[in-house]
Design a protein around this motif. Sequence first.
Motif, PDB file in Angstrom:
ATOM      1  N   ASP A   1       0.775  -1.106  -0.110  1.00 57.19           N
ATOM      2  CA  ASP A   1       0.097   0.034  -0.058  1.00 57.19           C
ATOM      3  C   ASP A   1       0.822   1.264   0.038  1.00 57.19           C
ATOM      4  O   ASP A   1       0.626   2.167  -0.657  1.00 57.19           O
ATOM      5  CB  ASP A   1      -0.976   0.037   1.037  1.00 57.19           C
ATOM      6  N   THR A   2       2.041   1.171   0.633  1.00 55.07           N
ATOM      7  CA  THR A   2       2.776   2.166   0.543  1.00 55.07           C
ATOM      8  C   THR A   2       3.568   2.705  -0.641  1.00 55.07           C
ATOM      9  O   THR A   2       3.560   3.714  -0.972  1.00 55.07           O
ATOM     10  CB  THR A   2       4.113   2.104   1.491  1.00 55.07           C
ATOM     11  N   PHE A   3       3.838   1.671  -1.294  1.00 47.66           N
ATOM     12  CA  PHE A   3       4.228   1.918  -2.863  1.00 47.66           C
ATOM     13  C   PHE A   3       3.251   2.240  -3.969  1.00 47.66           C
ATOM     14  O   PHE A   3       3.425   2.852  -4.779  1.00 47.66           O
ATOM     15  CB  PHE A   3       5.101   0.667  -3.261  1.00 47.66           C
TER      16      PHE A   3
ATOM     17  N   ASN B   1      12.333  -4.636  -3.540  1.00 50.91           N
ATOM     18  CA  ASN B   1      12.583  -3.223  -3.423  1.00 50.91           C
ATOM     19  C   ASN B   1      13.403  -2.429  -4.549  1.00 50.91           C
ATOM     20  O   ASN B   1      13.042  -1.483  -5.163  1.00 50.91           O
ATOM     21  CB  ASN B   1      13.262  -2.681  -2.319  1.00 50.91           C
ATOM     22  N   LEU B   2      14.578  -3.147  -5.066  1.00 49.31           N
ATOM     23  CA  LEU B   2      15.181  -2.673  -6.067  1.00 49.31           C
ATOM     24  C   LEU B   2      14.388  -2.827  -7.507  1.00 49.31           C
ATOM     25  O   LEU B   2      14.609  -1.643  -8.358  1.00 49.31           O
ATOM     26  CB  LEU B   2      16.753  -3.778  -6.101  1.00 49.31           C
ATOM     27  N   GLY B   3      13.783  -3.830  -7.499  1.00 50.24           N
ATOM     28  CA  GLY B   3      12.910  -3.758  -8.726  1.00 50.24           C
ATOM     29  C   GLY B   3      11.719  -2.591  -9.011  1.00 50.24           C
ATOM     30  O   GLY B   3      11.759  -2.480  -9.885  1.00 50.24           O
ATOM     31  N   LEU B   4      11.174  -2.561  -7.747  1.00 51.73           N
ATOM     32  CA  LEU B   4      10.419  -1.353  -7.823  1.00 51.73           C
ATOM     33  C   LEU B   4      11.153   0.087  -8.050  1.00 51.73           C
ATOM     34  O   LEU B   4      10.532   0.831  -8.548  1.00 51.73           O
ATOM     35  CB  LEU B   4       9.508  -1.281  -6.441  1.00 51.73           C
TER      36      LEU B   4
ATOM     37  N   VAL C   1      16.334   6.943  -3.096  1.00 49.07           N
ATOM     38  CA  VAL C   1      16.761   5.717  -2.663  1.00 49.07           C
ATOM     39  C   VAL C   1      16.279   5.212  -1.482  1.00 49.07           C
ATOM     40  O   VAL C   1      15.673   4.270  -1.393  1.00 49.07           O
ATOM     41  CB  VAL C   1      18.297   5.633  -3.068  1.00 49.07           C
ATOM     42  N   LYS C   2      16.403   6.050  -0.409  1.00 44.27           N
ATOM     43  CA  LYS C   2      15.857   5.972   0.859  1.00 44.27           C
ATOM     44  C   LYS C   2      14.662   5.450   1.000  1.00 44.27           C
ATOM     45  O   LYS C   2      14.197   4.749   2.074  1.00 44.27           O
ATOM     46  CB  LYS C   2      16.228   7.111   1.787  1.00 44.27           C
ATOM     47  N   TYR C   3      13.693   5.796   0.097  1.00 46.64           N
ATOM     48  CA  TYR C   3      12.135   5.671   0.143  1.00 46.64           C
ATOM     49  C   TYR C   3      11.812   4.229  -0.195  1.00 46.64           C
ATOM     50  O   TYR C   3      10.677   3.752   0.089  1.00 46.64           O
ATOM     51  CB  TYR C   3      11.498   6.813  -0.826  1.00 46.64           C
ATOM     52  N   PHE C   4      12.938   3.479  -0.750  1.00 43.51           N
ATOM     53  CA  PHE C   4      12.560   2.257  -1.263  1.00 43.51           C
ATOM     54  C   PHE C   4      13.660   1.175  -0.271  1.00 43.51           C
ATOM     55  O   PHE C   4      13.783   0.196  -0.613  1.00 43.51           O
ATOM     56  CB  PHE C   4      13.059   2.102  -2.583  1.00 43.51           C
ATOM     57  N   ASP C   5      14.046   1.628   0.793  1.00 44.67           N
ATOM     58  CA  ASP C   5      14.906   1.125   1.824  1.00 44.67           C
ATOM     59  C   ASP C   5      15.921   0.634   1.207  1.00 44.67           C
ATOM     60  O   ASP C   5      16.454  -0.783   1.530  1.00 44.67           O
ATOM     61  CB  ASP C   5      13.792   0.165   2.312  1.00 44.67           C
ATOM     62  N   LEU C   6      16.427   1.302   0.310  1.00 44.08           N
ATOM     63  CA  LEU C   6      17.900   0.788  -0.463  1.00 44.08           C
ATOM     64  C   LEU C   6      18.865   1.807   0.036  1.00 44.08           C
ATOM     65  O   LEU C   6      18.659   3.099   0.753  1.00 44.08           O
ATOM     66  CB  LEU C   6      17.698   1.010  -1.938  1.00 44.08           C
TER      67      LEU C   6
END
Length: 415
Positions: A287-289, A329-332, A396-401
Motif C-alpha cells: 500500500d505504501t508503494f 525493492n530494487l525492482g520497484l 533511494v531511501k524511500y525504497f529502503d535501499l
Amino acid sequence: MKIFNWAYSLLKDLNFSEDTASYSNLFVNIVLLIALAYILDIVCKKILILILSVFAARTKSSFDDFLVTNKTAKYVAHLIPLLFVYKTVPVILKQFTYWEDIFEKGIKTYIILLSLWVIRSVFNALRDYLKHKPRFSDKPIDSYIQVIMIMLWILGVVSFITILFDISKTAFLATFGSISAIIILIFRDTILGFVASISVSVNDMVRIGDWITMDKFGADGDVIEINLATVKVRNFDNTTTTIPTYSLISDSFKNWQGMQVSDGRRIKRYILIKPGSVRFIQDNELDTFKDIQFLTSYVEHRKNEIDKFNEVNDFNKSKSILNGRNLTNLGLFRKYITQYLQFHTGINNDMLLMVRHLQPTEKGIPLEIYCFSKDKEWENYEHIMADIFDHIISSVKYFDLEVFEFSYDYLKENK
C-alpha cells in the motif's frame, strides 16, 4: 626611348670619350629608368586601388571586397612598371650584352615571383569569400589553397632555376627525379599532410566547427582551422591545441558532430546500490508503494500477475517467502526511475530509454540510467543530468535501499 638616346648624345657633346660616354650614359639611363619605373608604380598603384575600391563599393558581391582586403590591386600595379623595365632594358643595355643578360634574368625572376604573389592574393580572397558562404564554411578551404600554392611555387622554383642557369626544363626535371628521394624525406610532413587533407575531405571525417576529442594531444573542443599541415582545435578552456593533419587518419579521435545533429545527447551514468539493502517486499508494504503515482498501476498489475503464478504453481508463501515469485525493492526502484524518466520534460522518449543492472562488483550493484536528453548544449545537458540524479539519489531511501560509499570500516575490512 628618345630620352635615353638624348642622354647619350648629351654626354658625347660634353667631349667625353666614347667609352666614358657609354658607361656614363648607362648610369644615367639606369637612374632614369628607376625613376620612371618608380613614378609609374606609384601612379598605377593609386589608379588600380582606387578603381577596385570604387568597383567593390558598387557591386553586391563581397568577393571584390576581399580582393581589396588582400591587396590584389597593389600587386597587379607592381607588374606594369616591371613590364616597362623588361621592355626597356634591352634598349639601354644594347651595347652591354653581359649586363643585359643579367638584368633580363633578374627581371624575369621577379616577374614570376610577383605573379605568384598576385595569384596568392586572389586565392586568399577566394578563401575568405568561400568561408563566409554557409555551403563552404565547414570545408578545409585552407588545405586546398595551400596545395594549389605549393604546386605553383614548385613550378615557380623550376622556372627560377631554368632561367638563372640557362638549362632546359626537361634536363632539370630529369635531375629533380634523381634526387626525389631526398626531397620526399625533406617534405615528408607536407606530403603526409596533403594526403591526409584529401582523405579527411573526401571521407568527410571532420569539418570546421565540429567538436572533436583526441586524448593523445589533449584536444577537446571545436575545430577552428584545417590546413595542409595542422588542425587547430579551440578547447573548452579557451586554450588552442594543434594536431598534425595526418594524425586524423593514423590515430583515433572522437567526433561529436553526429550527436549534435541527432535528436538527443546520451546520458549514461550509474549509481552503486549496496547489495545488503536489496530485499523482498512484504504484502503489508504494498500500500505504501501504491501511493507513489508512478508505481500505482504497476504494483497492482505485478501483484496480480505474481499471485496468479504462485497459485497456479501451488507455491506456499506462508512457509517461506522464497517460495514462488516476489516483488523486490530494487525492482520497484528500477520501475520508478523508468517512469520518472518517461515523464521528465528534458528526456527524448522517442529514443532508447532504459534502467539496467550492470555486473555486480565489490563496490555494489551498478544501476545504470541510459537515455537521451532533448537539449544537446553542454551546459543544459549537464543541468538535466544533474537534476535527474539529484532526484534518483534522494529517492533511494524511500525504497529502503542504500547507495554504496566507502567508509572507514570498509577500507579496514578490505586492506
